[in-house]
Enzyme design. Structure first.
Site, PDB file in Angstrom:
ATOM      1  N   ASN A  13      67.680 -32.634  83.906  1.00  0.00           N
ATOM      2  CA  ASN A  13      67.692 -32.850  85.359  1.00  0.00           C
ATOM      3  C   ASN A  13      68.552 -34.079  85.635  1.00  0.00           C
ATOM      4  O   ASN A  13      68.121 -35.204  85.411  1.00  0.00           O
ATOM      5  CB  ASN A  13      66.245 -33.058  85.827  1.00  0.00           C
ATOM      6  CG  ASN A  13      66.156 -33.444  87.294  1.00  0.00           C
ATOM      7  OD1 ASN A  13      67.139 -33.364  88.035  1.00  0.00           O
ATOM      8  ND2 ASN A  13      64.969 -33.854  87.728  1.00  0.00           N
ATOM      9  N   TRP A  14      69.757 -33.834  86.112  1.00  0.00           N
ATOM     10  CA  TRP A  14      70.691 -34.944  86.327  1.00  0.00           C
ATOM     11  C   TRP A  14      70.384 -35.729  87.603  1.00  0.00           C
ATOM     12  O   TRP A  14      70.991 -36.761  87.850  1.00  0.00           O
ATOM     13  CB  TRP A  14      72.132 -34.425  86.354  1.00  0.00           C
ATOM     14  CG  TRP A  14      72.706 -34.165  84.986  1.00  0.00           C
ATOM     15  CD1 TRP A  14      72.017 -34.104  83.799  1.00  0.00           C
ATOM     16  CD2 TRP A  14      74.086 -33.945  84.656  1.00  0.00           C
ATOM     17  NE1 TRP A  14      72.889 -33.858  82.755  1.00  0.00           N
ATOM     18  CE2 TRP A  14      74.166 -33.765  83.256  1.00  0.00           C
ATOM     19  CE3 TRP A  14      75.269 -33.884  85.411  1.00  0.00           C
ATOM     20  CZ2 TRP A  14      75.371 -33.521  82.596  1.00  0.00           C
ATOM     21  CZ3 TRP A  14      76.470 -33.630  84.749  1.00  0.00           C
ATOM     22  CH2 TRP A  14      76.516 -33.464  83.359  1.00  0.00           C
ATOM     23  N   LYS A  15      69.474 -35.199  88.421  1.00  0.00           N
ATOM     24  CA  LYS A  15      69.117 -35.873  89.682  1.00  0.00           C
ATOM     25  C   LYS A  15      70.395 -36.210  90.468  1.00  0.00           C
ATOM     26  O   LYS A  15      71.358 -35.437  90.423  1.00  0.00           O
ATOM     27  CB  LYS A  15      68.258 -37.107  89.389  1.00  0.00           C
ATOM     28  CG  LYS A  15      67.075 -36.766  88.484  1.00  0.00           C
ATOM     29  CD  LYS A  15      66.061 -37.857  88.370  1.00  0.00           C
ATOM     30  CE  LYS A  15      64.921 -37.375  87.474  1.00  0.00           C
ATOM     31  NZ  LYS A  15      63.830 -38.324  87.368  1.00  0.00           N
ATOM     32  N   HIS A  99      59.945 -30.965  92.590  1.00  0.00           N
ATOM     33  CA  HIS A  99      59.973 -32.204  91.794  1.00  0.00           C
ATOM     34  C   HIS A  99      59.263 -33.307  92.575  1.00  0.00           C
ATOM     35  O   HIS A  99      59.361 -33.375  93.800  1.00  0.00           O
ATOM     36  CB  HIS A  99      61.424 -32.597  91.488  1.00  0.00           C
ATOM     37  CG  HIS A  99      61.526 -33.698  90.479  1.00  0.00           C
ATOM     38  ND1 HIS A  99      61.291 -35.006  90.805  1.00  0.00           N
ATOM     39  CD2 HIS A  99      61.790 -33.667  89.150  1.00  0.00           C
ATOM     40  CE1 HIS A  99      61.421 -35.745  89.702  1.00  0.00           C
ATOM     41  NE2 HIS A  99      61.723 -34.956  88.691  1.00  0.00           N
ATOM     42  N   GLU A 101      59.956 -36.265  93.050  1.00  0.00           N
ATOM     43  CA  GLU A 101      60.838 -37.085  93.896  1.00  0.00           C
ATOM     44  C   GLU A 101      61.092 -36.392  95.230  1.00  0.00           C
ATOM     45  O   GLU A 101      61.251 -37.056  96.259  1.00  0.00           O
ATOM     46  CB  GLU A 101      62.142 -37.387  93.134  1.00  0.00           C
ATOM     47  CG  GLU A 101      61.889 -38.420  92.034  1.00  0.00           C
ATOM     48  CD  GLU A 101      62.824 -38.341  90.837  1.00  0.00           C
ATOM     49  OE1 GLU A 101      63.877 -37.677  90.918  1.00  0.00           O
ATOM     50  OE2 GLU A 101      62.487 -38.949  89.807  1.00  0.00           O
ATOM     51  N   GLU A 169      54.904 -32.839  84.910  1.00  0.00           N
ATOM     52  CA  GLU A 169      55.550 -34.149  84.900  1.00  0.00           C
ATOM     53  C   GLU A 169      54.654 -35.166  85.606  1.00  0.00           C
ATOM     54  O   GLU A 169      54.678 -35.271  86.842  1.00  0.00           O
ATOM     55  CB  GLU A 169      56.875 -34.094  85.661  1.00  0.00           C
ATOM     56  CG  GLU A 169      57.901 -33.152  85.087  1.00  0.00           C
ATOM     57  CD  GLU A 169      59.318 -33.563  85.487  1.00  0.00           C
ATOM     58  OE1 GLU A 169      60.126 -33.787  84.593  1.00  0.00           O
ATOM     59  OE2 GLU A 169      59.586 -33.701  86.691  1.00  0.00           O
ATOM     60  N   GLY A 175      60.752 -41.715  84.361  1.00  0.00           N
ATOM     61  CA  GLY A 175      61.669 -42.853  84.394  1.00  0.00           C
ATOM     62  C   GLY A 175      61.033 -44.195  84.049  1.00  0.00           C
ATOM     63  O   GLY A 175      61.632 -45.241  84.259  1.00  0.00           O
ATOM     64  N   SER A 215      59.988 -39.244  80.776  1.00  0.00           N
ATOM     65  CA  SER A 215      60.364 -40.169  79.704  1.00  0.00           C
ATOM     66  C   SER A 215      60.519 -39.515  78.337  1.00  0.00           C
ATOM     67  O   SER A 215      60.244 -40.137  77.312  1.00  0.00           O
ATOM     68  CB  SER A 215      59.372 -41.341  79.631  1.00  0.00           C
ATOM     69  OG  SER A 215      59.431 -42.109  80.823  1.00  0.00           O
ATOM     70  N   GLY A 236      65.095 -36.121  82.249  1.00  0.00           N
ATOM     71  CA  GLY A 236      65.907 -36.803  83.259  1.00  0.00           C
ATOM     72  C   GLY A 236      66.953 -37.681  82.609  1.00  0.00           C
ATOM     73  O   GLY A 236      68.003 -37.215  82.151  1.00  0.00           O
ATOM     74  N   GLY A 237      66.666 -38.981  82.538  1.00  0.00           N
ATOM     75  CA  GLY A 237      67.635 -39.973  82.071  1.00  0.00           C
ATOM     76  C   GLY A 237      68.342 -39.603  80.771  1.00  0.00           C
ATOM     77  O   GLY A 237      69.569 -39.764  80.653  1.00  0.00           O
TER      78      GLY A 237
END
Ligand code: PGA
Length: 264
Positions: A13-15, A99, A101, A169, A175, A215, A236-237
């Protein structure tokens, strides 16, 4: 039983990260992932602006592409939104929905997520539906109830074992570098699968993939992704760099050798 029916999925997930400068990184991911194509499905969910270009840049590989959201309506006066059909047109086969976010930033309710999942299904997209509790909810013993309710309300009647993937999640793990214990993840995935069986039947529940997200990185991937009932990851990251993302996929190179039995 560990995933004998279910091919794992690792989705990046590149957000809100990525421009044309990221296309080479995506190509590296796509090429590196070919080594694992038989044992794991690999997906990148870039910003909508990049889907079509990633599709071109990664042509000839098995990399799957996904969007990060879609509107519940097929078209119309919704400035700034993207429809499910537009994602398909750009080259996506899936879309992340609900998600945390988006649930927080855009006040998305589980009901609105269910409407979006139904929209995704109308055009043949797989919906990756995110659920997860906050830190306060976990600490007050509400995690199972909260996530159970999100699963119940976020899935429309069009759901099958194939057209939905659940991503568990925990909000507090996204994150932050923090992750739940293997026991907590195993228990939650079990709760989710039991709920799915109740609503959609044993066969659908047994076929549906339940990912862990929050994470996930090379250093903890083996521990987190070999837990019973964990069918892959939403990353993600660590999905932004090919080296990290491919290192996570690397754990599937030895997946058949052993799985972690929680509590053993
Ligand atoms: P993270 O994000 O891997 O950076 O924690 C996961 C996600 O939000 O999907």
């Amino acid at each position: 039983m560990t995933g004998s029916l279910r091919k794992p999925l690792v989705a990046g997930n590149w957000k809100m990260n990525g421009t044309s400068a990221s296309l080479d990184e995506a190509r590296k991911i796509a090429e590196g992932a070919q080594d694992f194509a038989d044992v794991v499905d690999v997906m990148v969910c870039p910003p909508a602006t990049l889907i079509a270009r990633l599709d071109l840049r990664c042509a000839g590989t098995d990399l799957l592409l996904g969007g990060q959201d879609c509107h519940a309506e097929p078209a119309g006066a919704h400035t700034g939104d993207v429809s499910a059909d537009m994602l398909v047109d750009a080259g996506a086969s899936a879309v992340i929905l609900g998600h945390s976010e988006r649930r927080i930033d855009h006040k998305e309710s589980s009901q609105s997520v269910a409407d979006k999942v139904a929209a995704a299904h109308r055009v043949g997209l797989t919906a990756i539906v995110c659920v997860g509790e906050t830190e306060i909810e976990r600490k007050s013993g509400q995690a199972n109830n909260v996530v159970g309710e999100q699963v119940r309300l976020s899935l429309p009647s069009t759901t099958t074992g194939q057209n939905v993937v659940i991503a568990y999640e925990p909000v507090w793990a996204i994150g932050t570098g923090m992750t739940p214990t293997t026991t907590d993840i195993s228990e939650m995935h079990g709760v989710i699968r039991a709920m799915l069986a109740d609503r959609f039947g044993e066969a659908a529940a047994a076929a549906m993939r339940i990912l862990y997200g929050g994470s996930v990185k090379p250093a903890n991937a083996a521990q987190l992704l070999r837990i019973d009932n964990v069918d892959g990851a939403l990353v993600g990251g660590a999905s932004l760099k090919a080296q990290d993302f491919l290192a996570i996929l690397g754990i599937y190179g030895t997946r058949s050798v052993e799985t972690v039995s929680v509590g053993a």
